[in-house]
Enzyme design. Structure first.
Site, mmCIF file in Angstrom:
data_model
loop_
_atom_site.group_PDB
_atom_site.id
_atom_site.type_symbol
_atom_site.label_atom_id
_atom_site.label_comp_id
_atom_site.label_asym_id
_atom_site.label_seq_id
_atom_site.Cartn_x
_atom_site.Cartn_y
_atom_site.Cartn_z
ATOM 1 N N SER A 40 42.464 73.418 54.338
ATOM 2 C CA SER A 40 42.979 74.767 54.148
ATOM 3 C C SER A 40 41.984 75.764 54.717
ATOM 4 O O SER A 40 40.786 75.698 54.428
ATOM 5 C CB SER A 40 43.196 75.058 52.657
ATOM 6 O OG SER A 40 43.506 76.431 52.466
ATOM 7 N N ILE A 43 39.779 77.719 52.200
ATOM 8 C CA ILE A 43 38.662 77.099 51.484
ATOM 9 C C ILE A 43 37.452 77.078 52.404
ATOM 10 O O ILE A 43 37.488 76.497 53.484
ATOM 11 C CB ILE A 43 39.007 75.671 51.033
ATOM 12 C CG1 ILE A 43 40.202 75.692 50.069
ATOM 13 C CG2 ILE A 43 37.804 75.011 50.355
ATOM 14 C CD1 ILE A 43 40.663 74.322 49.644
ATOM 15 N N ILE A 46 30.282 74.724 53.212
ATOM 16 C CA ILE A 46 28.882 75.072 52.988
ATOM 17 C C ILE A 46 28.268 75.598 54.281
ATOM 18 O O ILE A 46 27.646 76.640 54.326
ATOM 19 C CB ILE A 46 28.101 73.853 52.472
ATOM 20 C CG1 ILE A 46 28.628 73.442 51.089
ATOM 21 C CG2 ILE A 46 26.611 74.150 52.405
ATOM 22 C CD1 ILE A 46 28.383 74.445 50.005
ATOM 23 N N GLU A 50 22.560 72.910 59.784
ATOM 24 C CA GLU A 50 22.383 73.355 61.164
ATOM 25 C C GLU A 50 21.229 72.673 61.871
ATOM 26 O O GLU A 50 20.977 72.941 63.035
ATOM 27 C CB GLU A 50 22.190 74.874 61.194
ATOM 28 C CG GLU A 50 23.407 75.634 60.668
ATOM 29 C CD GLU A 50 23.229 77.133 60.689
ATOM 30 O OE1 GLU A 50 22.092 77.584 60.465
ATOM 31 O OE2 GLU A 50 24.211 77.846 60.935
ATOM 32 N N ALA A 51 20.502 71.809 61.189
ATOM 33 C CA ALA A 51 19.414 71.068 61.811
ATOM 34 C C ALA A 51 19.691 69.577 61.657
ATOM 35 O O ALA A 51 20.151 69.126 60.609
ATOM 36 C CB ALA A 51 18.077 71.428 61.163
ATOM 37 N N LYS A 79 15.427 70.404 69.004
ATOM 38 C CA LYS A 79 14.542 70.229 67.852
ATOM 39 C C LYS A 79 13.656 69.014 68.100
ATOM 40 O O LYS A 79 14.143 67.896 68.250
ATOM 41 C CB LYS A 79 15.370 70.035 66.572
ATOM 42 C CG LYS A 79 14.515 69.742 65.344
ATOM 43 C CD LYS A 79 15.386 69.537 64.122
ATOM 44 C CE LYS A 79 14.560 69.095 62.924
ATOM 45 N NZ LYS A 79 15.388 68.856 61.729
ATOM 46 N N VAL A 184 45.640 70.529 48.280
ATOM 47 C CA VAL A 184 46.140 69.437 47.451
ATOM 48 C C VAL A 184 46.397 69.954 46.041
ATOM 49 O O VAL A 184 45.512 70.544 45.405
ATOM 50 C CB VAL A 184 45.128 68.277 47.407
ATOM 51 C CG1 VAL A 184 45.610 67.175 46.462
ATOM 52 C CG2 VAL A 184 44.895 67.731 48.811
ATOM 53 N N LEU A 331 29.313 65.911 51.239
ATOM 54 C CA LEU A 331 28.826 66.429 49.964
ATOM 55 C C LEU A 331 29.611 65.904 48.766
ATOM 56 O O LEU A 331 29.127 65.950 47.643
ATOM 57 C CB LEU A 331 28.848 67.961 49.975
ATOM 58 C CG LEU A 331 27.944 68.625 51.020
ATOM 59 C CD1 LEU A 331 28.033 70.144 50.911
ATOM 60 C CD2 LEU A 331 26.503 68.166 50.870
ATOM 61 N N GLU A 340 14.552 67.483 55.066
ATOM 62 C CA GLU A 340 14.345 66.650 56.252
ATOM 63 C C GLU A 340 15.605 66.539 57.104
ATOM 64 O O GLU A 340 15.786 65.588 57.858
ATOM 65 C CB GLU A 340 13.850 65.263 55.840
ATOM 66 C CG GLU A 340 12.372 65.214 55.458
ATOM 67 C CD GLU A 340 11.430 65.279 56.661
ATOM 68 O OE1 GLU A 340 11.927 65.187 57.802
ATOM 69 O OE2 GLU A 340 10.211 65.413 56.462
#
Length: 501
Positions: A40, A43, A46, A50-51, A79, A184, A331, A340
């Site tokens: 959706s 919603i 996070i 980005e690393a 990086k 959902v 997550l 790290e």
């Protein structure tokens, strides 16, 4: 469920984890699987991952994504490592640089030759090609140097996670993934508690054989439906909150992440081409949200873009990440703070683990057990490495303010997992490091954090004495000369980025 074969895969949630999953499954199973992703637009995600670490190169290569296209489309930068500041004492800094150190001789790890001459701890990084390039702001693809006898630069990326998800979304749809917009509202199960279908808020039903929960901290399937228990690591890792905010870009763009320890937390700085990602991870029991937000804003390199976002989390993992016909990736399976840069890597390894254990005709308990065993081991090994940084701090005698109520002294004095204690003790006594089975972090990674935060071994392997002291000194001097010569031929990081536009 389809009793003949596993064919219909339903992914719940988009974002980086959902679209990474969809992209890889559609690439590896172009005809065997029908993949549907439900997400959706209302919603949020996070979006602070980005690393990355070097294995993401492999993921993109398997998908067939050209590196220059990836860098251009995600506003990525290179990086070469992570610089840790104030993690030992105030003013201290060291780098966890990617790649190898020096050159092993036979069975003897390079750092034993370095240890044999009672060195200045800071001199360790004289023998890291990645470190030398990072601090000089240089990069060009150099997998091997010195007639292929020495490792060249090992790199990962900083990138805009939202743009990466967009890139993979377009990739996946082109590969045939069916995207459905919706939320959902109900999860339907059979008599054995296997999920049969999802009912969306608009009344539509999405059926499937295997369901992948990429719904982030919402845990729409694994948490809300199966109510899987959670193993908290908070007694070792005290931080449970983070403020995140981008700021305007700062030039020159450095090719490494910065991790800066503060009272009761730490700050990240991640340079991208169009902005810098910033965040402050902190312990809410020791610092108020308002104070943490102000601390972050006071330590930006440039004006903020928008308002900071507050993220709450509990460090730890779901006790099972695969239950019945539901697998959690991202997550929804657990959270480890991004010290790290392992968040996206955990998504990547979960996807690859699933492809290796993908059920064919039916979902066998042995597949589920092996997946969960591997996932548990991986989380615990990464957990130990993150705990290492906290435990080896020396900030108690020199904090910015009164340290009677901060996290650092408690972390230094806390009991740590036995697996970690044994590793520290072995290195402290003998200088030996051994990479455990399937451990993400190399011996060089452990070496840098332990030396960088104050451990100099009391001894070294006697194999380092096979050559004379004069030969050792010549060996070390030659390495430094080779690195200096090769670095002089490498372009700047900024120039490299300009070729990817």
């Amino acid at each position: 469920m389809n009793n003949n074969k596993i064919k219909d895969i339903v992914i719940v949630g988009g974002g980086t984890s959902g679209w990474m999953t969809a992209a890889m499954l559609s690439k590896l199973y172009p005809s065997q699987l029908d993949i549907t992703l439900v997400e959706s637009d209302t919603i949020g995600t996070i979006g602070v991952g980005e690393a990355t670490i070097p294995p993401l190169q492999i993921f993109n290569n398997v998908l067939g994504i050209n590196e220059q296209d990836f860098i251009h489309q995600t506003q990525a930068t290179i990086k070469l490592g992570i610089q840790f500041e104030n993690w030992g004492k105030l003013g201290d800094k060291y780098m966890h640089a990617f790649g190898e150190f020096g050159k092993d001789i036979g069975y003897t790890a390079f750092h034993h030759y370095w240890l044999a001459d009672n060195p200045d701890p800071k001199s360790l990084w004289d023998y890291s090609f990645n470190y030398q390039a990072a601090i000089q702001g240089k990069f060009s693809p150099t997998p091997r140097i010195h007639n292929n006898q020495l490792a060249g630069l090992t790199h990962a990326y900083h990138f805009d996670a939202g743009l990466y998800a967009k890139l993979l979304r377009e990739y996946s749809i082109e590969k045939g993934v069916n995207r459905i917009e919706g939320k959902v509202s109900q999860v339907n199960q059979d008599e054995h508690e296997f999920i049969t279908s999802l009912t969306l808020e608009n009344g539509n039903t999405v059926a499937g054989d295997l369901f992948i929960d990429c719904s982030g901290l919402h845990g729409v399937l694994l948490d809300k439906v199966y109510k899987v228990g959670f193993d908290s690591y908070q007694h070792w890792l005290p931080c449970d909150s983070a403020w995140a905010v981008p700021c305007e870009k700062v030039e020159p763009i450095i090719p490494y992440t910065r991790s800066i320890a503060h009272k009761n937390g730490w700050q990240w700085r991640i340079p991208l081409q169009h902005r810098t990602g910033n965040g402050l991870v902190f312990a809410s029991s020791k610092m108020s949200d308002a104070d943490a937000k102000q601390l972050l804003l006071d330590n930006l390199d440039a004006p903020a873009i928008g308002e900071p976002r507050l993220i709450r989390f509990t460090p730890g993992r779901r006790q099972q990440q695969w239950v019945k016909n539901c697998v959690a990736i991202g997550l929804s399976s657990g959270f480890l703070e991004p010290l790290e840069s392992t968040s996206i890597h955990l998504v990547q390894t979960a996807i690859i683990r699933l492809t290796k254990l993908m059920p064919h005709a039916q979902i066998n308990p042995s597949l589920i057990d092996e997946y969960n065993r591997q996932a548990k081991l991986e989380f615990e090994q990464i957990r130990d490495f993150i705990i290492l940084h906290y435990h080896l701090n020396h900030r108690a005698d020199s904090c910015e303010t009164d340290n009677s109520d901060d996290i650092w002294q408690a972390c230094r004095e806390m009991d740590i997992p036995e697996s970690l204690q044994q590793k520290i003790a072995l290195f402290k006594d003998t200088g030996n490091l051994f990479r455990q089975q399937e451990n993400l972090f190399t011996n060089e990674a452990w070496l840098q954090v332990m030396v960088g935060q104050g451990i100099i071994p009391e001894d070294y392997n006697p194999l380092a004495n096979v050559i004379t002291n004069a030969q050792r000194l010549e060996f070390l001097a030659n390495l430094k000369a080779i690195y200096a010569q090769n670095l002089s031929q490498i372009t700047s990081h900024q120039q490299f980025l300009s070729t990817c536009g």
